[in-house]
Design a protein around this motif. Structure first.
Motif, PDB file in Angstrom:
ATOM      1  N   VAL A   1       0.839  -1.198   0.000  1.00 27.11           N
ATOM      2  CA  VAL A   1       0.000   0.000   0.000  1.00 27.11           C
ATOM      3  C   VAL A   1       0.879   1.254   0.000  1.00 27.11           C
ATOM      4  O   VAL A   1       0.630   2.216  -0.748  1.00 27.11           O
ATOM      5  CB  VAL A   1      -0.959   0.004   1.211  1.00 27.11           C
ATOM      6  N   ASN A   2       1.915   1.256   0.807  1.00 32.14           N
ATOM      7  CA  ASN A   2       2.807   2.409   0.880  1.00 32.14           C
ATOM      8  C   ASN A   2       3.625   2.606  -0.392  1.00 32.14           C
ATOM      9  O   ASN A   2       3.918   3.737  -0.787  1.00 32.14           O
ATOM     10  CB  ASN A   2       3.757   2.263   2.074  1.00 32.14           C
ATOM     11  N   THR A   3       4.004   1.504  -1.028  1.00 35.54           N
ATOM     12  CA  THR A   3       4.879   1.574  -2.197  1.00 35.54           C
ATOM     13  C   THR A   3       4.139   1.997  -3.458  1.00 35.54           C
ATOM     14  O   THR A   3       4.659   2.785  -4.257  1.00 35.54           O
ATOM     15  CB  THR A   3       5.554   0.204  -2.429  1.00 35.54           C
ATOM     16  N   PHE A   4       2.918   1.511  -3.635  1.00 33.44           N
ATOM     17  CA  PHE A   4       2.244   1.676  -4.915  1.00 33.44           C
ATOM     18  C   PHE A   4       1.065   2.652  -4.884  1.00 33.44           C
ATOM     19  O   PHE A   4       0.355   2.790  -5.868  1.00 33.44           O
ATOM     20  CB  PHE A   4       1.797   0.307  -5.442  1.00 33.44           C
ATOM     21  N   THR A   5       0.866   3.312  -3.751  1.00 36.87           N
ATOM     22  CA  THR A   5      -0.146   4.375  -3.677  1.00 36.87           C
ATOM     23  C   THR A   5       0.415   5.550  -2.895  1.00 36.87           C
ATOM     24  O   THR A   5       1.427   5.426  -2.203  1.00 36.87           O
ATOM     25  CB  THR A   5      -1.440   3.890  -2.993  1.00 36.87           C
ATOM     26  N   GLN A   6      -0.277   6.663  -3.007  1.00 36.39           N
ATOM     27  CA  GLN A   6       0.075   7.876  -2.278  1.00 36.39           C
ATOM     28  C   GLN A   6      -1.006   8.174  -1.241  1.00 36.39           C
ATOM     29  O   GLN A   6      -2.125   7.665  -1.345  1.00 36.39           O
ATOM     30  CB  GLN A   6       0.200   9.051  -3.250  1.00 36.39           C
ATOM     31  N   PRO A   7      -0.694   8.980  -0.220  1.00 37.30           N
ATOM     32  CA  PRO A   7      -1.723   9.343   0.757  1.00 37.30           C
ATOM     33  C   PRO A   7      -2.981   9.872   0.079  1.00 37.30           C
ATOM     34  O   PRO A   7      -2.914  10.641  -0.881  1.00 37.30           O
ATOM     35  CB  PRO A   7      -1.031  10.427   1.594  1.00 37.30           C
TER      36      PRO A   7
END
Length: 396
Positions: free
Chosen positions: A107-113
């Motif tokens: 989730v952290n690697t492939f999306t942004q906040p």
């Protein structure tokens, strides 16, 4: 191996072993005397081959930095090919300390906040957590129940992807908690929708080896002759198959080289950990020599499922039991018998069991429970007998 022989040989009392499932009952449920049927691990010792491999390593008396055992890749590749007809290249296979840990990293690697991430609910609650804890927007498409079987709503999935500009889809296959093994047609349809709208897919296939009915598991890796490899990440682990969650060994399978390199960078940024050498040693031995053990476990689960299904259908038809195709986790809908606000009283005070509650998996599932069937039949029989015994007090 006959079922009685297997239970005699492998069933184990887990009290006072620092077991979350057994030794945290007072803390989690307020009653240490409940029979635990919640956490997704088993009341069976791991395969003997795994134990022997661990003993051999322990006798070395050194637990220093290690590399992946030389035979691991070939052993795991052979297992996947034989049981599921999955083709794996060794460079696709990366390691982590658990599937949930991988979900957080992905989730952290492939999306942004504030990016949107899609899940199909009800679903394993760490899916929810990995999205919300990292400041992403959780988008849920409800599975649709038809005669005890849950199905994807493809129109709703596509609509929510478009309306919310979804970047990542996390699917559960087989699906926890509703027990579905998706058909190739279903998988192809949802994967095609995601590809059409440039949505990266993470497929959690941790329960892939737990096939209960006649339907065979199909990996997203194999759908339509590997058509979706460029947009796909698969996470697996021996933890459910061989009861090894505490050994902290899992797999991240990424055919696309560019995505694979992105994950490596993300793992270094968000979760830089080394692999579990003891977990790998145990898993390699189990993948090599644990097939007979697994087949015996599956027969115990099937026996437990048929007992629950048949007894409740005959004695408490108000309770709906989902069609269990995969996983050892049974979705049970109590709402036809018990008012939602009385479910905990019924389950804990009357039946005497600790379970995962439906609202943990989806906000609208208050009144449902998830039962762990990977246990001795005596525990299942006692629970069902108590359900039957006290059902009359709750009939509407």
């Amino acid at each position: 191996m006959e079922q009685e022989e297997f239970i005699s040989k492998y069933a184990v009392d887990r009290h006072n072993t620092s077991s979350l499932k057994w030794d945290a009952l007072e803390e989690r449920f307020g009653n240490a005397d409940l029979t635990p049927m919640w956490v997704a691990d088993m009341e069976f010792k791991e395969p003997k081959a795994a134990t022997e491999a661990l003993k051999k390593r322990v006798e070395n008396n050194v637990y220093g930095y290690s590399v992946v055992p030389e035979g691991y890749f070939k052993t795991y590749q052979a297992w996947q090919k034989k049981r599921h007809n999955i083709r794996l290249e060794s460079e696709w296979l990366l390691f982590d300390n658990g599937v949930v840990s991988s979900l957080y990293t992905l989730v952290n690697t492939f999306t942004q906040p504030n990016d949107a991430v899609l899940i199909l609910t009800p679903v394993y609650y760490p899916f929810h957590d990995a999205i919300k804890d990292n400041g992403r927007r959780l988008i849920a498409s409800q599975l649709v129940e038809e005669d005890g079987q849950f199905n994807m709503d493809f129109a709703d999935i596509e609509r929510k992807i478009v309306e919310n500009d979804v970047k990542l889809f996390i699917q559960c296959s087989p699906h926890n908690p509703v027990g579905r093994i998706w058909t190739e047609k279903e998988l192809a349809t949802v994967l095609e929708i995601c590809r059409k709208h440039h949505v990266l897919v993470v497929s959690d296939e941790i329960h892939q080896d737990i096939e209960i009915g006649k339907r065979k598991f199909i990996s997203a890796l194999s759908v339509e002759d590997e058509k979706f490899h460029n947009d796909l990440i698969v996470v697996t682990s021996p933890s459910k198959t061989f009861n090894m969650a505490g050994l902290l060994n899992s797999h991240v399978i990424i055919p696309n080289e560019k995505i694979r390199e992105q994950f490596k960078i993300g793992k270094n940024r968000f979760n830089h950990t080394d692999e579990s050498i003891l977990g790998q040693i145990a898993a390699e031995a189990a993948y090599r020599d644990g097939e007979e053990w697994l087949e015996a476990v599956l027969e115990v689960i099937r026996t437990n499922y048929q007992y629950v299904k048949n007894q409740l259908a005959a004695n408490v038809p108000e309770i709906k039991v989902a069609d269990l195709q995969g996983t050892y986790l049974l979705w049970v809908d109590l709402r036809g018998l018990v008012a939602p606000e009385q479910v905990r009283q019924f389950v804990q005070d009357k039946v005497g069991i600790a379970v995962d509650y439906g609202e943990w998996f989806g906000e609208d599932k208050l009144g449902c429970i998830r039962l762990n069937l990977a246990t001795e039949p005596q525990f299942i029989e006692n629970a069902v007998q108590n359900i039957v015994k006290f059902a009359g007090q709750y009939r509407k």
